[in-house]
Design a protein around this motif. Structure first.
Motif: not given
Length: 135
Positions: A123-124, A126-131, A75
């Motif tokens: 943010n999108q 980062d959220s996918l990478q966190m999942l 990101s």
């Protein structure tokens, strides 16, 4: 724009702190323009005009003066920003990767102005990478 300077680490109302790409703590995802091979741009702490790219297979046809671009898989940087040119490339003896030195396409020592790139979809990503890292 002539390349990558660093990563913004902190901001205030009027100022920003940037970790230079010429920092041993910096690690930037890159790719080889001709083969799309992925690797990491880093600095080993020696010559500030020479950085290293790790992780590119020595089975690929990578040559001196080839172009290295941002990979765009994080990101932080969008894809396809020209970052460096290959200076030297030789097979590492004990691995299946090249040992590669590159020269940045910009001269950090003489910069007076830079552009800040803000990823509005950070943010999108980062959220996918966190999942993915939680699976």
């Amino acid at each position: 724009s002539n390349g990558v300077v660093g990563i913004v680490t902190n901001v205030s109302e009027h100022f920003s702190l940037v970790m230079s790409v010429v920092s041993v703590k910096s690690l930037i995802g890159v790719r080889h323009k001709k083969t799309n091979a992925l690797g990491n741009l880093r600095w080993n702490g020696d010559d500030p005009y020479t950085l290293q790219v790790d992780g590119m297979s020595k089975t690929l046809p990578i040559k001196k003066n080839d172009t290295i671009l941002t990979a765009g898989f994080s990101s932080i940087f969008p894809p396809d920003i020209v970052v460096a040119k290959v200076l030297t490339v030789k097979p590492e003896e004990s691995t299946s990767f090249y040992e590669m030195d590159v020269m940045l396409t910009n001269n950090i020592a003489t910069l007076s102005h830079v552009y800040i790139v803000k990823n509005k979809k950070k943010n999108q990503v980062d959220s996918l990478q966190m999942l993915m890292s939680n699976e």
